[in-house]
Design a protein around this motif. Sequence first.
Motif, PDB file in Angstrom:
ATOM      1  N   HIS A  79       0.812  -1.215   0.000  1.00  0.00           N
ATOM      2  CA  HIS A  79       0.000   0.000   0.000  1.00  0.00           C
ATOM      3  C   HIS A  79       0.847   1.266   0.000  1.00  0.00           C
ATOM      4  O   HIS A  79       0.306   2.372  -0.115  1.00  0.00           O
ATOM      5  N   HIS A  80       2.173   1.126   0.141  1.00  0.00           N
ATOM      6  CA  HIS A  80       3.056   2.291   0.092  1.00  0.00           C
ATOM      7  C   HIS A  80       3.903   2.334  -1.182  1.00  0.00           C
ATOM      8  O   HIS A  80       4.728   3.237  -1.343  1.00  0.00           O
ATOM      9  N   GLU A 210     -11.038  -1.141   2.721  1.00  0.00           N
ATOM     10  CA  GLU A 210      -9.939  -0.597   1.927  1.00  0.00           C
ATOM     11  C   GLU A 210     -10.500  -0.158   0.581  1.00  0.00           C
ATOM     12  O   GLU A 210     -11.254  -0.892  -0.051  1.00  0.00           O
ATOM     13  N   TRP A 215      -4.444   5.620  -0.010  1.00  0.00           N
ATOM     14  CA  TRP A 215      -3.163   5.997   0.590  1.00  0.00           C
ATOM     15  C   TRP A 215      -2.503   7.108  -0.200  1.00  0.00           C
ATOM     16  O   TRP A 215      -1.931   8.048   0.369  1.00  0.00           O
ATOM     17  N   GLY A 220       0.090   9.583   1.945  1.00  0.00           N
ATOM     18  CA  GLY A 220       0.885   8.637   2.730  1.00  0.00           C
ATOM     19  C   GLY A 220       0.950   8.895   4.210  1.00  0.00           C
ATOM     20  O   GLY A 220       1.842   8.372   4.887  1.00  0.00           O
ATOM     21  N   THR A 222      -1.585   9.452   7.963  1.00  0.00           N
ATOM     22  CA  THR A 222      -2.932   9.272   8.495  1.00  0.00           C
ATOM     23  C   THR A 222      -3.451  10.457   9.278  1.00  0.00           C
ATOM     24  O   THR A 222      -4.657  10.606   9.455  1.00  0.00           O
TER      25      THR A 222
END
Length: 256
Positions: A79-80, A210, A215, A220, A222
Amino acid sequence: MSQSRLTELTWREVRRAGEQGIAVLPIGSQEQHAGHLPMGTDTLLVEEVLDRALAVLDEEPSAPEVVRLPALPFGHSPHHLFAAAVSLSAATLGAVLDDVLDSLVTSGYRRVMVVNGHGGNDEIMRLAVKRFALRARVTVAACSYWTVTADEDEDEAGRPDVTPGHAGWFETSLMLAARPELVRTPVPARTPVEPPPLFDHPPHPGLTVERHGEWERVDGSTDDASGADADRGGRLLDDRARGLARAIRAFDAASR
């Protein structure tokens, strides 16, 4: 306490330590942490908490024998990858943990604790521990460092609404205390994102949600890290360290 590092032991010393000792494996990640924290934040923080926890245990007259493994620096971070990461697939990370645990058992260890520093590893780590204990005569424990608090002061548990978060107030405060030279300052305020991402704000309690691209949409991170504080970060690190020390001690007592 008899505390040692696997890297520095001979094979005979490893065998002897395995008879009574607990092998501790920290695991982290290499991934984007917004624009102000380094890629290795999760690995650096789990090592810092473990350092402090072992220092706490070292002050006790009779504490567990611990053999510390080198940190596994790669985790599950797909996810990054929109920015930058070195990511293992879930299957690969599970297989790596299986192989490490199997190697430790073959080398004589019967008690192992995995300490995690990255949210994306948590479920995979817990599944690996459960699965391994079904097929090997071993007692294995696992935790993520932010979940083990000392419970001495509610204030030191931090802000539960942003703990652990990602590249936000919690992690930035910890990094300002542990490795301030690696934090790019001043930390900019985070622009509010509307609508809030579903991975952090599910539409109903108990749901895990999700949505593709979120993201990247939140750049990136929260939550806003601009109010992060080194003094508070140091207290949070010490709280987690005391909690982890208690967890190691309790695991030792329960698994002898």
